[in-house]
Scaffold this active site. Structure first.
Site, PDB file in Angstrom:
ATOM      1  N   GLY A  12      89.035 -13.744 118.696  1.00  0.00           N
ATOM      2  CA  GLY A  12      90.257 -13.847 117.663  1.00  0.00           C
ATOM      3  C   GLY A  12      91.336 -13.155 117.938  1.00  0.00           C
ATOM      4  O   GLY A  12      92.255 -12.897 117.139  1.00  0.00           O
ATOM      5  N   SER A  13      91.802 -12.697 119.147  1.00  0.00           N
ATOM      6  CA  SER A  13      92.736 -12.110 119.740  1.00  0.00           C
ATOM      7  C   SER A  13      93.944 -12.790 119.351  1.00  0.00           C
ATOM      8  O   SER A  13      95.136 -12.202 118.694  1.00  0.00           O
ATOM      9  CB  SER A  13      92.841 -11.798 121.100  1.00  0.00           C
ATOM     10  OG  SER A  13      93.048 -12.660 121.756  1.00  0.00           O
ATOM     11  N   ASN A  14      93.995 -13.940 119.540  1.00  0.00           N
ATOM     12  CA  ASN A  14      95.082 -14.831 119.013  1.00  0.00           C
ATOM     13  C   ASN A  14      95.434 -14.838 117.518  1.00  0.00           C
ATOM     14  O   ASN A  14      96.635 -14.678 117.038  1.00  0.00           O
ATOM     15  CB  ASN A  14      95.032 -16.536 119.492  1.00  0.00           C
ATOM     16  CG  ASN A  14      95.567 -16.545 120.917  1.00  0.00           C
ATOM     17  OD1 ASN A  14      96.829 -16.424 121.307  1.00  0.00           O
ATOM     18  ND2 ASN A  14      94.503 -16.758 121.770  1.00  0.00           N
ATOM     19  N   ARG A  63      77.012 -29.807 120.669  1.00  0.00           N
ATOM     20  CA  ARG A  63      77.655 -28.631 121.218  1.00  0.00           C
ATOM     21  C   ARG A  63      79.005 -28.680 121.335  1.00  0.00           C
ATOM     22  O   ARG A  63      79.697 -27.760 121.368  1.00  0.00           O
ATOM     23  CB  ARG A  63      76.688 -28.568 122.759  1.00  0.00           C
ATOM     24  CG  ARG A  63      76.694 -27.173 123.294  1.00  0.00           C
ATOM     25  CD  ARG A  63      75.919 -27.050 124.316  1.00  0.00           C
ATOM     26  NE  ARG A  63      76.417 -27.908 125.496  1.00  0.00           N
ATOM     27  CZ  ARG A  63      77.243 -27.637 126.414  1.00  0.00           C
ATOM     28  NH1 ARG A  63      77.918 -26.639 126.195  1.00  0.00           N
ATOM     29  NH2 ARG A  63      77.733 -28.621 127.201  1.00  0.00           N
ATOM     30  N   MET A  92      86.378 -23.876 120.178  1.00  0.00           N
ATOM     31  CA  MET A  92      85.589 -24.486 121.502  1.00  0.00           C
ATOM     32  C   MET A  92      84.957 -25.880 121.025  1.00  0.00           C
ATOM     33  O   MET A  92      84.208 -26.198 121.795  1.00  0.00           O
ATOM     34  CB  MET A  92      84.977 -23.287 122.123  1.00  0.00           C
ATOM     35  CG  MET A  92      85.663 -22.401 122.394  1.00  0.00           C
ATOM     36  SD  MET A  92      87.128 -22.355 123.131  1.00  0.00           S
ATOM     37  CE  MET A  92      86.698 -22.672 124.876  1.00  0.00           C
ATOM     38  N   ASN A 109      97.234 -26.330 119.499  1.00  0.00           N
ATOM     39  CA  ASN A 109      96.270 -25.327 120.190  1.00  0.00           C
ATOM     40  C   ASN A 109      96.965 -24.599 121.332  1.00  0.00           C
ATOM     41  O   ASN A 109      98.142 -24.913 121.514  1.00  0.00           O
ATOM     42  CB  ASN A 109      95.447 -26.473 120.989  1.00  0.00           C
ATOM     43  CG  ASN A 109      94.348 -25.812 121.531  1.00  0.00           C
ATOM     44  OD1 ASN A 109      93.579 -24.983 121.126  1.00  0.00           O
ATOM     45  ND2 ASN A 109      94.076 -26.157 122.936  1.00  0.00           N
ATOM     46  N   HIS A 111      96.395 -23.134 124.817  1.00  0.00           N
ATOM     47  CA  HIS A 111      95.347 -23.179 126.146  1.00  0.00           C
ATOM     48  C   HIS A 111      95.932 -22.515 127.272  1.00  0.00           C
ATOM     49  O   HIS A 111      96.888 -22.222 127.421  1.00  0.00           O
ATOM     50  CB  HIS A 111      95.375 -24.803 126.538  1.00  0.00           C
ATOM     51  CG  HIS A 111      94.483 -25.078 127.722  1.00  0.00           C
ATOM     52  ND1 HIS A 111      93.210 -25.219 127.454  1.00  0.00           N
ATOM     53  CD2 HIS A 111      94.551 -25.001 129.105  1.00  0.00           C
ATOM     54  CE1 HIS A 111      92.653 -25.516 128.682  1.00  0.00           C
ATOM     55  NE2 HIS A 111      93.714 -25.396 129.682  1.00  0.00           N
TER      56      HIS A 111
END
Ligand code: GAR
Length: 204
Positions: A12-14, A63, A92, A109, A111
């Protein structure tokens, strides 16, 4: 106020960078809700400690993408919190048709490479293994094909002789934390226009 929803699977750094830019007054947006597919995501802790609704929604049995019934729950939750725009921040899983129908052109998003180079997982490691001298990060609109949507902003990072995957990813993330808030600001100010594959940023 322009309300965004953040989907995050990991540390969660963004998300943290977005919150800091809101608190510092750079971003005039509200985070309506943070949703995760991972009950242990640190992103959920970060949201909670900032007083933002933080919700884990089970992804279902697959998944790499959300099960249809579960994806509906994500959409319902975003609507419940009046989310106008969705920001994926280390989420993800692949988003599917219904999501795009609900939030057409309203999902972005971040990336960790200069797309279209190195789509997919661990893009920083792909860059290092390939031997490129420059990599970086990209904020882009999300479309059904993975990591291919129109590019909003990019930042370049030099690959250095003694880089390890971790060190390189760390330097890429420093740039992510700058360009993601800028991209959200531009969108919230209605300064981002799509012209086919090109994204035009209107001047101030
Ligand atoms: C970021 O480096 C982001 O670019 C990447 O996951 C990391 C999440 O970090 N996303 C992808 O690889 C998506 N394909 P964070 O949880 O600290 O924000």
């Amino acid at each position: 106020m322009f309300t965004i929803g953040v989907l995050a699977s990991g540390k969660g750094s963004n998300l943290e960078a977005i919150i800091k830019h809101i608190q510092g007054g750079f971003l005039n947006v509200k985070i309506g809700v943070v949703i995760s597919d991972n009950p242990d995501a640190h992103a959920l802790e970060i949201a909670k400690s900032s007083g933002i609704p933080a919700i884990y929604i089970e992804p279902g049995k697959y998944r790499t993408f959300l099960e249809n019934t579960q994806e509906e729950k994500y959409i319902e939750c975003l609507k419940k919190y009046e989310v106008e725009f969705v920001c994926l921040a280390g989420f993800m899983r692949v988003i599917k048709k219904n999501f795009f129908a609900e939030y057409t052109n309203r999902i972005i998003n971040i990336h960790p490479s200069l797309l279209p180079s190195f789509p997919g997982l661990e893009a920083w490691k792909q860059a290092l293994d390939y031997g490129v001298k420059f990599t970086g990060c990209t904020v882009h609109f999300v479309e059904e094909d993975i990591d291919t949507g129109p590019i909003i902003l990019q930042a370049v990072v030099n690959v250095l002789n003694d880089d390890t995957p971790e060190i390189l990813h760390q330097r890429i993330q420093e740039k992510e934390h700058i360009i993601y808030p800028i991209a959200i600001k531009l969108i919230s100010e209605n300064r981002v226009r799509r012209k086919g594959r090109r994204v035009i940023i209107d001047e101030d």
